[in-house]
Design a protein around this motif. Structure first.
Motif, PDB file in Angstrom:
ATOM      1  N   ASP A   1       4.118  -4.252   0.159  1.00 46.74           N
ATOM      2  CA  ASP A   1       4.190  -4.891   1.456  1.00 46.74           C
ATOM      3  C   ASP A   1       5.744  -5.296   1.273  1.00 46.74           C
ATOM      4  O   ASP A   1       5.934  -6.279   0.767  1.00 46.74           O
ATOM      5  N   LEU A   2       6.614  -4.776   2.017  1.00 48.11           N
ATOM      6  CA  LEU A   2       7.982  -5.177   1.799  1.00 48.11           C
ATOM      7  C   LEU A   2       8.486  -5.871   3.342  1.00 48.11           C
ATOM      8  O   LEU A   2       7.800  -5.549   4.300  1.00 48.11           O
ATOM      9  N   LYS A   3       9.665  -6.644   3.357  1.00 48.18           N
ATOM     10  CA  LYS A   3       9.872  -7.092   4.664  1.00 48.18           C
ATOM     11  C   LYS A   3      10.542  -5.905   5.512  1.00 48.18           C
ATOM     12  O   LYS A   3      11.356  -5.186   5.063  1.00 48.18           O
ATOM     13  N   GLY A   4      10.124  -5.569   6.624  1.00 50.90           N
ATOM     14  CA  GLY A   4      10.496  -4.561   7.152  1.00 50.90           C
ATOM     15  C   GLY A   4       9.422  -3.058   7.109  1.00 50.90           C
ATOM     16  O   GLY A   4       8.906  -2.736   8.208  1.00 50.90           O
ATOM     17  N   ALA A   5       9.440  -2.611   6.229  1.00 48.10           N
ATOM     18  CA  ALA A   5       8.384  -1.409   6.017  1.00 48.10           C
ATOM     19  C   ALA A   5       7.703  -1.279   4.890  1.00 48.10           C
ATOM     20  O   ALA A   5       8.215  -1.426   3.804  1.00 48.10           O
ATOM     21  N   PRO A   6       6.370  -1.132   4.813  1.00 44.97           N
ATOM     22  CA  PRO A   6       5.538  -1.000   3.673  1.00 44.97           C
ATOM     23  C   PRO A   6       5.775   0.067   2.912  1.00 44.97           C
ATOM     24  O   PRO A   6       6.108   1.417   3.650  1.00 44.97           O
ATOM     25  N   VAL A   7       5.582   0.585   1.711  1.00 44.40           N
ATOM     26  CA  VAL A   7       5.703   1.414   0.700  1.00 44.40           C
ATOM     27  C   VAL A   7       4.563   2.031   0.036  1.00 44.40           C
ATOM     28  O   VAL A   7       3.789   0.837  -0.209  1.00 44.40           O
ATOM     29  N   THR A   8       3.729   3.229   0.347  1.00 43.50           N
ATOM     30  CA  THR A   8       2.515   3.789  -0.117  1.00 43.50           C
ATOM     31  C   THR A   8       2.819   5.118  -1.036  1.00 43.50           C
ATOM     32  O   THR A   8       3.493   5.812  -0.394  1.00 43.50           O
ATOM     33  N   VAL A   9       2.237   5.058  -2.268  1.00 48.78           N
ATOM     34  CA  VAL A   9       2.406   6.164  -2.911  1.00 48.78           C
ATOM     35  C   VAL A   9       1.321   6.324  -3.722  1.00 48.78           C
ATOM     36  O   VAL A   9       0.456   5.447  -4.202  1.00 48.78           O
ATOM     37  N   SER A  10       0.834   7.631  -4.004  1.00 50.92           N
ATOM     38  CA  SER A  10      -0.538   7.827  -4.640  1.00 50.92           C
ATOM     39  C   SER A  10      -0.122   9.216  -5.537  1.00 50.92           C
ATOM     40  O   SER A  10       0.745  10.228  -4.994  1.00 50.92           O
TER      41      SER A  10
ATOM     42  N   SER B   1      13.995  -4.119  -5.687  1.00 51.99           N
ATOM     43  CA  SER B   1      13.845  -4.570  -4.361  1.00 51.99           C
ATOM     44  C   SER B   1      13.291  -6.389  -4.275  1.00 51.99           C
ATOM     45  O   SER B   1      12.108  -6.439  -5.056  1.00 51.99           O
ATOM     46  N   HIS B   2      13.998  -7.252  -4.075  1.00 54.08           N
ATOM     47  CA  HIS B   2      13.662  -8.379  -3.659  1.00 54.08           C
ATOM     48  C   HIS B   2      12.870  -8.813  -2.440  1.00 54.08           C
ATOM     49  O   HIS B   2      12.428  -9.930  -2.440  1.00 54.08           O
ATOM     50  N   HIS B   3      12.287  -7.879  -1.895  1.00 56.37           N
ATOM     51  CA  HIS B   3      11.721  -7.850  -0.407  1.00 56.37           C
ATOM     52  C   HIS B   3      10.371  -7.555  -0.501  1.00 56.37           C
ATOM     53  O   HIS B   3       9.585  -7.444   0.455  1.00 56.37           O
ATOM     54  N   ILE B   4       9.662  -7.163  -2.048  1.00 57.93           N
ATOM     55  CA  ILE B   4       8.331  -7.201  -2.161  1.00 57.93           C
ATOM     56  C   ILE B   4       7.639  -8.389  -1.888  1.00 57.93           C
ATOM     57  O   ILE B   4       7.683  -9.526  -2.421  1.00 57.93           O
ATOM     58  N   GLN B   5       6.854  -8.466  -1.132  1.00 60.51           N
ATOM     59  CA  GLN B   5       5.918  -9.617  -0.871  1.00 60.51           C
ATOM     60  C   GLN B   5       4.673  -9.555  -1.353  1.00 60.51           C
ATOM     61  O   GLN B   5       4.036 -10.646  -1.786  1.00 60.51           O
ATOM     62  N   ARG B   6       3.986  -8.437  -1.528  1.00 58.42           N
ATOM     63  CA  ARG B   6       2.650  -8.322  -1.739  1.00 58.42           C
ATOM     64  C   ARG B   6       2.489  -6.789  -2.382  1.00 58.42           C
ATOM     65  O   ARG B   6       3.187  -6.035  -1.799  1.00 58.42           O
ATOM     66  N   SER B   7       1.611  -6.845  -3.612  1.00 54.95           N
ATOM     67  CA  SER B   7       1.630  -5.496  -3.948  1.00 54.95           C
ATOM     68  C   SER B   7      -0.091  -5.080  -4.459  1.00 54.95           C
ATOM     69  O   SER B   7      -0.589  -6.032  -4.794  1.00 54.95           O
ATOM     70  N   ARG B   8      -0.311  -4.169  -4.322  1.00 53.62           N
ATOM     71  CA  ARG B   8      -1.908  -3.754  -4.567  1.00 53.62           C
ATOM     72  C   ARG B   8      -1.635  -2.298  -5.132  1.00 53.62           C
ATOM     73  O   ARG B   8      -1.243  -1.394  -4.738  1.00 53.62           O
ATOM     74  N   VAL B   9      -2.572  -2.212  -6.301  1.00 51.90           N
ATOM     75  CA  VAL B   9      -2.740  -0.981  -7.186  1.00 51.90           C
ATOM     76  C   VAL B   9      -4.183  -0.544  -6.937  1.00 51.90           C
ATOM     77  O   VAL B   9      -5.073  -1.314  -7.380  1.00 51.90           O
ATOM     78  N   VAL B  10      -4.526   0.685  -6.624  1.00 49.53           N
ATOM     79  CA  VAL B  10      -5.995   1.165  -6.546  1.00 49.53           C
ATOM     80  C   VAL B  10      -5.960   2.056  -7.667  1.00 49.53           C
ATOM     81  O   VAL B  10      -5.448   3.484  -7.391  1.00 49.53           O
ATOM     82  N   LEU B  11      -7.005   2.115  -8.634  1.00 56.73           N
ATOM     83  CA  LEU B  11      -7.357   3.183  -9.570  1.00 56.73           C
ATOM     84  C   LEU B  11      -8.626   3.747  -9.402  1.00 56.73           C
ATOM     85  O   LEU B  11      -9.534   3.158  -9.302  1.00 56.73           O
ATOM     86  N   ASP B  12      -8.823   5.077  -9.050  1.00 55.02           N
ATOM     87  CA  ASP B  12     -10.040   5.485  -8.619  1.00 55.02           C
ATOM     88  C   ASP B  12     -10.067   6.997  -9.095  1.00 55.02           C
ATOM     89  O   ASP B  12      -9.223   7.498  -9.671  1.00 55.02           O
ATOM     90  N   SER B  13     -11.559   7.316  -9.249  1.00 48.25           N
ATOM     91  CA  SER B  13     -11.688   8.804  -9.567  1.00 48.25           C
ATOM     92  C   SER B  13     -12.608   9.489  -8.468  1.00 48.25           C
ATOM     93  O   SER B  13     -13.681   9.498  -8.230  1.00 48.25           O
ATOM     94  N   PRO B  14     -11.523  10.018  -7.315  1.00 43.95           N
ATOM     95  CA  PRO B  14     -12.108  10.522  -6.064  1.00 43.95           C
ATOM     96  C   PRO B  14     -12.799  12.050  -6.246  1.00 43.95           C
ATOM     97  O   PRO B  14     -13.607  12.305  -5.502  1.00 43.95           O
ATOM     98  N   HIS B  15     -12.292  12.831  -7.006  1.00 44.27           N
ATOM     99  CA  HIS B  15     -12.822  13.975  -6.980  1.00 44.27           C
ATOM    100  C   HIS B  15     -14.014  14.204  -7.843  1.00 44.27           C
ATOM    101  O   HIS B  15     -14.049  13.732  -9.035  1.00 44.27           O
ATOM    102  N   LYS B  16     -14.961  14.821  -7.272  1.00 41.91           N
ATOM    103  CA  LYS B  16     -16.068  15.217  -8.160  1.00 41.91           C
ATOM    104  C   LYS B  16     -16.075  16.803  -8.234  1.00 41.91           C
ATOM    105  O   LYS B  16     -17.216  17.300  -8.090  1.00 41.91           O
ATOM    106  N   HIS B  17     -15.133  17.544  -8.589  1.00 43.18           N
ATOM    107  CA  HIS B  17     -15.428  18.850  -8.740  1.00 43.18           C
ATOM    108  C   HIS B  17     -15.673  19.317  -9.984  1.00 43.18           C
ATOM    109  O   HIS B  17     -15.138  18.860 -11.106  1.00 43.18           O
TER     110      HIS B  17
END
Length: 116
Positions: free
Chosen positions: A63-72, A33-49
């Motif tokens: 952050d894409l032109k039109g619609a953002p994409v979020t995946v985890s 996709s040539h429409h990616i304007q900005r990207s952010r990657v968050v790495l964490d350890s959320p679970h304390k089981h």
């Protein structure tokens, strides 16, 4: 165009090896996709089981032109979580590109209001 990338570590030590992997994966995503304007990657350890062991989460926000994409993705290894998150983001970008192509090549509706 190489999108600006932010890598955020929460409850983890920063790793140059992970930063290198992430930059390569982001470069690969920019091919889909040539429409990616900005990207952010968050790495964490959320679970304390105590019984399930240590879990890691890799989240990707594009952050894409039109619609953002979020995946985890969650996994017991941060490297596997990163790999799976980028695979899911790649699938989403390919799906969005296919939808965009198919919408562009739809035949125009026939004119049904013709006099008899």
């Amino acid at each position: 165009m190489q999108p600006a990338a932010d890598v955020v570590y929460r409850d983890l030590d920063a790793s140059q090896a992970l930063n290198d992997i992430i930059s390569k994966k982001l470069e690969k995503l920019s091919r889909f996709s040539h429409h990616i304007q900005r990207s952010r990657v968050v790495l964490d350890s959320p679970h304390k089981h105590k019984h399930k062991g240590k879990r890691y989460r890799a989240s990707i926000e594009l952050d894409l032109k039109g619609a953002p994409v979020t995946v985890s993705q969650d996994d017991t290894s941060i490297h596997i979580a990163v790999r799976e998150a980028f695979n899911a983001a790649e699938r989403k970008l390919k799906e969005m590109a296919a939808r965009r192509r198919s919408a562009r090549h739809q035949p125009e509706p026939a004119d049904t209001d013709q006099p008899d």
